[in-house]
Design a protein around this motif. Structure first.
Motif, mmCIF file in Angstrom:
data_model
loop_
_atom_site.group_PDB
_atom_site.id
_atom_site.type_symbol
_atom_site.label_atom_id
_atom_site.label_comp_id
_atom_site.label_asym_id
_atom_site.label_seq_id
_atom_site.Cartn_x
_atom_site.Cartn_y
_atom_site.Cartn_z
ATOM 1 N N ALA A 38 -0.489 2.874 -10.649
ATOM 2 C CA ALA A 38 -0.620 1.807 -11.649
ATOM 3 C C ALA A 38 -0.238 0.467 -11.036
ATOM 4 O O ALA A 38 -0.896 -0.551 -11.281
ATOM 5 N N PHE A 39 0.816 0.453 -10.240
ATOM 6 C CA PHE A 39 1.224 -0.770 -9.537
ATOM 7 C C PHE A 39 0.077 -1.296 -8.690
ATOM 8 O O PHE A 39 -0.234 -2.489 -8.695
ATOM 9 N N LEU A 40 -0.565 -0.395 -7.930
ATOM 10 C CA LEU A 40 -1.660 -0.810 -7.056
ATOM 11 C C LEU A 40 -2.863 -1.301 -7.866
ATOM 12 O O LEU A 40 -3.556 -2.237 -7.448
ATOM 13 N N GLN A 41 -3.112 -0.695 -9.024
ATOM 14 C CA GLN A 41 -4.195 -1.168 -9.890
ATOM 15 C C GLN A 41 -3.911 -2.581 -10.398
ATOM 16 O O GLN A 41 -4.796 -3.436 -10.408
ATOM 17 N N LYS A 75 -5.093 7.422 7.514
ATOM 18 C CA LYS A 75 -6.146 8.018 6.695
ATOM 19 C C LYS A 75 -5.627 8.330 5.284
ATOM 20 O O LYS A 75 -6.360 8.180 4.302
ATOM 21 N N ASP A 76 -4.361 8.766 5.192
ATOM 22 C CA ASP A 76 -3.769 9.017 3.875
ATOM 23 C C ASP A 76 -3.713 7.738 3.048
ATOM 24 O O ASP A 76 -4.011 7.736 1.843
ATOM 25 N N LEU A 77 -3.320 6.634 3.686
ATOM 26 C CA LEU A 77 -3.233 5.353 2.983
ATOM 27 C C LEU A 77 -4.611 4.870 2.536
ATOM 28 O O LEU A 77 -4.768 4.335 1.438
ATOM 29 N N VAL A 83 0.818 -1.212 0.000
ATOM 30 C CA VAL A 83 0.000 0.000 0.000
ATOM 31 C C VAL A 83 0.850 1.260 0.000
ATOM 32 O O VAL A 83 0.422 2.320 -0.474
ATOM 33 N N GLY A 84 2.073 1.161 0.512
ATOM 34 C CA GLY A 84 2.958 2.315 0.527
ATOM 35 C C GLY A 84 3.634 2.589 -0.791
ATOM 36 O O GLY A 84 4.331 3.602 -0.930
ATOM 37 N N PRO A 127 10.182 3.186 4.762
ATOM 38 C CA PRO A 127 8.838 3.776 4.839
ATOM 39 C C PRO A 127 7.723 2.857 4.353
ATOM 40 O O PRO A 127 6.602 2.943 4.854
ATOM 41 N N ILE A 128 8.023 1.951 3.425
ATOM 42 C CA ILE A 128 6.967 1.052 2.945
ATOM 43 C C ILE A 128 6.589 0.043 4.035
ATOM 44 O O ILE A 128 5.423 -0.365 4.138
ATOM 45 N N TYR A 129 7.551 -0.354 4.896
ATOM 46 C CA TYR A 129 7.244 -1.212 6.040
ATOM 47 C C TYR A 129 6.457 -0.431 7.089
ATOM 48 O O TYR A 129 5.558 -0.971 7.745
ATOM 49 N N TYR A 130 6.829 0.830 7.261
ATOM 50 C CA TYR A 130 6.108 1.691 8.211
ATOM 51 C C TYR A 130 4.641 1.807 7.796
ATOM 52 O O TYR A 130 3.736 1.683 8.628
ATOM 53 N N ASP A 131 4.409 2.031 6.499
ATOM 54 C CA ASP A 131 3.033 2.122 6.011
ATOM 55 C C ASP A 131 2.304 0.797 6.190
ATOM 56 O O ASP A 131 1.100 0.776 6.477
#
Length: 268
Positions: free
Chosen positions: A34-37, A182-184, A28-29, A139-143
């Motif tokens: 496009a990756f998330l799609q 909330k941002d995520l 999610v981070g 940061p991607i682990y934090y998210d």
């Protein structure tokens, strides 16, 4: 007989290229919509090389070792949700956003349950985590842990890292960051509602694109894209709805069977 080639071939044959068909806490981070799609729609990924597959497999084994060490230290860890008999899973947005926790700690600091997230790292990444903290070093682990805490309605988490070079541990007690959560969720909602299919860049030469497993779908030049399952979920005309269902915007009905108007997703 080339022994190493035989091992690599066996490793590749046993690898299962997982189709998630949802936005997961672990990605999610990722800043690329496009990756998330592609993840949400279950697009096929490039199979990693054998050495990378073995790194993944080693990480799974080390997670089990970390849990055993925590239990031996008197920490109460539940890897399985007793109500389902499966890994702890938390969802949002009709099930199109999902997070899987490595475990729940029941007797950590404070009296409330806490998310457990385990990572194995090489020495360089482990020292970055130890010196900088997870929010800055990874940061991607934090998210990932922020989304897990928010979905699970828990206020704290433990990030435990195992150093693959030295077998040393480092752990950080992570507090819930409501604004970041909330941002995520807002970003995930934008993707789920198909409001954003934007690529992170207009060139395939950026770092994120070079190492992206969905790269051939965005930048097919010189790379054979892996086959795409012709299903409603992979069609750009389908939209997610509740309970992990999909709606066809062409026919105005529930998307269950692909038709002759199936069309590949086209990131902007």
């Amino acid at each position: 007989m080339n022994l190493i080639n035989a091992i690599d071939l066996a490793t590749s044959k046993t690898y299962k290229n997982e189709r998630r068909c949802y936005i997961g806490a672990s990605n999610v981070g990722n800043p690329c919509h496009a990756f998330l799609q592609y993840s949400l729609r279950g697009y096929s990924q490039i199979s990693p090389p054998p050495a990378v597959i073995r790194i993944f497999n080693l990480g799974h084994h080390l997670e089990e070792i970390v849990v055993e060490d925590l239990k031996a230290a008197g920490i109460s860890v539940s890897e399985i949700n007793p109500k389902t008999g499966k890994q702890w899973t938390f969802t949002a947005l009709g099930g199109h956003v999902r997070g899987h926790a490595d475990g729940i700690i029941h007797n950590g600091e404070g009296n409330d349950p806490q998310i457990l997230e385990i990572k194995s790292m090489n020495d360089k990444k482990w020292r970055m985590f130890k010196n900088q903290g997870i929010a800055r070093s990874h940061p991607i682990y934090y998210d990932q842990v922020q989304l897990l805490m928010g979905l699970a309605d828990l206020s704290t988490a433990w990030m435990v890292a195992y150093n693959k070079n030295t077998s040393s541990y480092h752990a950080e007690h992570v507090a819930f960051n409501a604004p970041r959560y909330k941002d995520l969720l807002r970003k995930s909602l934008s993707v789920v509602r198909d409001l954003s299919t934007a690529r992170i860049t207009d060139t395939p030469d950026c770092f994120e694109c070079r190492y992206c497993n969905y790269r051939p779908h965005c930048w097919p030049n010189g790379i054979q894209p892996p086959p795409i399952a012709v299903e409603c979920i992979t069609c750009r005309h389908s939209k997610p709805t509740g309970k992990r269902k999909w709606h066809c915007t062409l026919h105005g009905s529930r998307a269950t069977e692909p038709c002759s108007q199936w069309s590949k997703l086209q990131p902007k």
